[in-house]
Motif scaffolding. Structure first.
Motif, mmCIF file in Angstrom:
data_model
loop_
_atom_site.group_PDB
_atom_site.id
_atom_site.type_symbol
_atom_site.label_atom_id
_atom_site.label_comp_id
_atom_site.label_asym_id
_atom_site.label_seq_id
_atom_site.Cartn_x
_atom_site.Cartn_y
_atom_site.Cartn_z
ATOM 1 N N LYS A 187 0.850 -1.189 0.000
ATOM 2 C CA LYS A 187 0.000 0.000 0.000
ATOM 3 C C LYS A 187 0.883 1.236 0.000
ATOM 4 O O LYS A 187 1.767 1.381 0.857
ATOM 5 C CB LYS A 187 -0.919 0.036 1.214
ATOM 6 N N PHE A 188 0.651 2.137 -0.973
ATOM 7 C CA PHE A 188 1.353 3.413 -1.054
ATOM 8 C C PHE A 188 0.439 4.422 -1.747
ATOM 9 O O PHE A 188 -0.640 4.065 -2.243
ATOM 10 C CB PHE A 188 2.666 3.273 -1.844
ATOM 11 N N ASN A 189 0.856 5.657 -1.800
ATOM 12 C CA ASN A 189 0.142 6.679 -2.559
ATOM 13 C C ASN A 189 0.834 6.882 -3.896
ATOM 14 O O ASN A 189 2.069 6.935 -3.970
ATOM 15 C CB ASN A 189 0.095 7.992 -1.780
ATOM 16 N N MET A 190 0.025 6.990 -4.958
ATOM 17 C CA MET A 190 0.589 7.053 -6.304
ATOM 18 C C MET A 190 0.369 8.405 -6.972
ATOM 19 O O MET A 190 0.869 8.657 -8.061
ATOM 20 C CB MET A 190 -0.024 5.957 -7.181
ATOM 21 N N GLY A 248 4.199 2.832 -14.747
ATOM 22 C CA GLY A 248 3.199 3.686 -14.125
ATOM 23 C C GLY A 248 1.916 2.948 -13.818
ATOM 24 O O GLY A 248 1.918 1.839 -13.283
ATOM 25 N N TYR A 249 0.787 3.557 -14.198
ATOM 26 C CA TYR A 249 -0.504 2.975 -13.842
ATOM 27 C C TYR A 249 -0.793 1.695 -14.625
ATOM 28 O O TYR A 249 -1.727 0.964 -14.326
ATOM 29 C CB TYR A 249 -1.607 4.017 -14.055
ATOM 30 N N GLU A 250 0.014 1.395 -15.652
ATOM 31 C CA GLU A 250 -0.167 0.161 -16.421
ATOM 32 C C GLU A 250 0.390 -1.060 -15.686
ATOM 33 O O GLU A 250 0.022 -2.193 -15.984
ATOM 34 C CB GLU A 250 0.552 0.279 -17.768
ATOM 35 N N ASP A 251 1.307 -0.822 -14.761
ATOM 36 C CA ASP A 251 2.055 -1.921 -14.146
ATOM 37 C C ASP A 251 1.342 -2.399 -12.883
ATOM 38 O O ASP A 251 1.303 -1.690 -11.879
ATOM 39 C CB ASP A 251 3.475 -1.458 -13.818
ATOM 40 N N ALA A 255 -11.071 2.059 -21.260
ATOM 41 C CA ALA A 255 -11.013 1.482 -19.915
ATOM 42 C C ALA A 255 -9.959 0.383 -19.806
ATOM 43 O O ALA A 255 -9.358 0.179 -18.744
ATOM 44 C CB ALA A 255 -12.385 0.935 -19.533
ATOM 45 N N LEU A 256 -9.744 -0.342 -20.921
ATOM 46 C CA LEU A 256 -8.800 -1.468 -20.892
ATOM 47 C C LEU A 256 -7.437 -1.113 -21.475
ATOM 48 O O LEU A 256 -6.575 -1.983 -21.614
ATOM 49 C CB LEU A 256 -9.390 -2.653 -21.663
ATOM 50 N N ASP A 257 -7.241 0.147 -21.795
ATOM 51 C CA ASP A 257 -5.980 0.572 -22.410
ATOM 52 C C ASP A 257 -4.766 0.215 -21.547
ATOM 53 O O ASP A 257 -3.707 -0.138 -22.066
ATOM 54 C CB ASP A 257 -6.027 2.081 -22.655
ATOM 55 N N ARG A 258 -4.912 0.274 -20.245
ATOM 56 C CA ARG A 258 -3.781 0.023 -19.349
ATOM 57 C C ARG A 258 -3.300 -1.426 -19.396
ATOM 58 O O ARG A 258 -2.206 -1.735 -18.916
ATOM 59 C CB ARG A 258 -4.159 0.399 -17.917
#
Length: 568
Positions: A405-408, A563-566, A550-553
């Motif tokens: 858990k962290f802030n992104m 980033g948000y993809e990982d 919505a599914l691009d990541r």
């Protein structure tokens, strides 16, 4: 016999008469007695002779310095010599006395040293030490205690290997295990003469504790092999841990069974009756039973068994430093240490790390690092827990779970209020590693399943029609990914490779891919890494613009996920 990089020598005794011619600037050290040294304008000729040896070694260098002394040991004059590189006088200070001590102790415990010379040679490439009749080569190990231990071990091989010439290709424990047993006796003598600083270091990270921890780990993982295993059939780690360490512990068990006095008599008789010969395990057993007066089958049968020599004791939890070793395998080490972290949004994070990834490795393992973020004023952290089921020839099953858990990200509104976008990830899984085709196989084959549970804080806005402004709010979004993987990886020295087939499923999509890696070694050193990848993305629902966005990541990218993809 073909070259083998594991295990050592087996040869017949003889008399060596050797002449060595070298350029005049070179200094030579060799097995046996130096009969004469003839110097001409450009060359030196060294003449050596030694009876009752089964190998001969010599070393030459322009940079050798020599120190020597003659001393009486057991009423017999012996010549001790050490050859070291120029400028290394302090490294080898007092080494002649340590060499003399090594002979005195082995003489007392086993039997008289039969030769007239004892020589130690320093080499940059000895990788610790290597024994030959009457001479050993040793590298600079950086501290006096380690140097003295290696001197005792390598000189000790003159008894086990040199005089008692067992077949180390088939029975390495009769050489390395017996010699290491006497190293353990020697350690108490060496510790008594070391400085307090060296003692403190040795008590925390001494070699025996590391070896005991590694050996206990092999037992737990059921990857050990019997003591009575030929050299070429040992795995590299088992050759050291079993042929040396477990075999020395087996000798301790034999000593305890017979009693110290009877055991010492056995070893002196063994040496006297089998010097300059080639005994086998059955010869050693027959002599032991004749002195013991009864069968020792229960002890000698352990030479052909895997696992511990005695049942494990009930363990207790004990706090330890961050990196810990349990020398007696009697406690569960719970390591605790401070921890610090940083990212752009949480800023500096302080906390602790608690784990039990210590030697010996247990079946149950965990690590937890709770952290307090000074920037976001929130509690974060990460952790992992796993339980391993080892079944030897039926493979290895691992149940595990990881969490973090962290802030992104963060957003500060026009009033100066900062909201933080956090993520929480929980990943349970199971892995089955198939049994290896042989203990020497370096190929690892596995089947793995992971279930990714992801919770993210999003940033959204709602319009305040009265104030004609947008107010941020932070809803939470939950998503999941199931991942299935079949793979093989072979980390062999030459041409290592790996292949992994992977399938992933989440809401609205499927992914399939294959990744292959191969390292091509060049004959002159170095090599080239080759990677091949193929993948396909499938929509399981509608293929609208909304669903695509919505599914691009989750799509494949040539640059890989970031980033948000990982989510892995």
């Amino acid at each position: 016999m073909p070259y083998l990089d594991q295990g050592e020598f087996y040869s017949e005794f003889g008399t060596y008469d050797v002449e060595i011619t070298v350029p005049q600037k070179y200094v030579v050290a060799a097995s046996g007695n130096l009969l004469r040294e003839h110097v001409s304008d450009t060359f030196k000729v060294y003449t050596y002779r030694q009876e009752n040896i089964h190998d001969f070694a010599w070393f030459a260098s322009k940079d050798f310095e020599k120190e020597s002394m003659t001393a009486s040991v057991g009423g017999k004059p012996l010549t001790f010599a050490v050859y070291y590189q120029k400028g290394k006088e302090k490294v080898w200070q007092n080494s002649l006395n340590i060499m003399k001590q090594a002979v005195e102790l082995r003489n007392e415990w086993i039997g008289p040293y039969p030769y007239d010379v004892v020589t130690v040679v320093e080499s940059r490439d000895a990788n610790g030490g290597m024994e030959y009749p009457t001479i050993t080569v040793i590298s600079d190990l950086g501290n006096t205690l380690s140097r003295d231990q290696i001197i005792h071990h390598e000189i000790g091989h003159n008894w086990f290997y040199g005089v008692i010439a067992t077949n180390e290709r088939l029975h390495p424990w009769m050489d390395e295990g017996m010699n290491t047993f006497y190293d353990r006796r020697t350690d108490s003598v060496l510790m008594a003469q070391t400085t307090s600083k060296q003692k403190r270091f040795a008590s925390q990270f001494n070699e025996t504790a590391v070896q005991n921890g590694m050996l206990a780990s092999l037992y737990n993982m059921k990857t050990d092999q019997p003591i009575e295993t030929p050299s070429a059939q040992f795995t590299s780690i088992n050759y050291g841990m079993i042929a040396y360490i477990k075999a020395s512990k087996w000798m301790e068990l034999l000593e305890k069974t017979m009693g110290r006095e009877s055991f010492d008599l056995l070893m002196r008789r063994y040496y006297a009756e089998w010097k300059f010969k080639h005994p086998y395990p059955e010869d050693f057993k027959a002599l032991a039973e004749s002195l013991h007066g009864s069968s020792l089958d229960q002890v000698f049968d352990l030479l052909n068994a895997k696992g511990r020599l005695k049942p494990p004791v009930k363990k207790k939890i004990a706090p330890k430093p961050l990196l810990s070793i349990n020398p007696n395998d009697s406690t569960y080490a719970l390591a605790v240490a401070p921890a610090i972290g940083y990212n752009m949004y949480d800023k500096i994070q302080v906390g602790a790390v608690v784990h039990n990834y210590n030697l010996p490795l247990s079946n149950f393992r965990f690590v937890a690092a709770p952290l307090y973020a000074t920037g976001s004023k929130s509690f974060n952290g990460l952790g992992r827990v796993e339980y391993n089921f080892y079944s030897g020839n039926r493979g290895h099953v691992k149940l595990f779970a990881t969490a973090s858990k962290f802030n992104m990200n963060a957003f500060t509104d026009e009033k100066g209020t900062t909201g933080y976008l956090s993520f929480f990830k929980l990943v349970p899984g199971i892995e089955y590693e198939l049994p290896r085709t042989s203990p020497l196989s370096t190929a690892r084959r596995y089947i793995r399943f992971k279930h990714f549970n992801l919770k993210e804080t999003l940033l959204r806005f709602e319009r305040d029609t009265v104030a004609n402004s947008f107010i941020p709010f932070y809803p939470e979004q939950n998503r999941y990914i199931n991942q299935f993987q079949i793979g093989i990886e072979n980390n062999r020295t030459l041409y290592p490779y790996s292949v992994a087939l992977q399938g992933e499923q989440g809401k609205g999509f499927l992914k399939a891919s294959v990744t292959a890696n191969y390292y091509y070694n060049y004959s002159g050193g170095g090599g080239m890494q080759v990677r091949a990848f193929a993948g396909k993305f499938f929509y399981t629902g509608d293929k609208s613009i909304t669903s695509r966005f919505a599914l691009d990541r989750y799509h494949f990218n040539m640059t890989g996920s970031n980033g948000y993809e990982d989510y892995t």
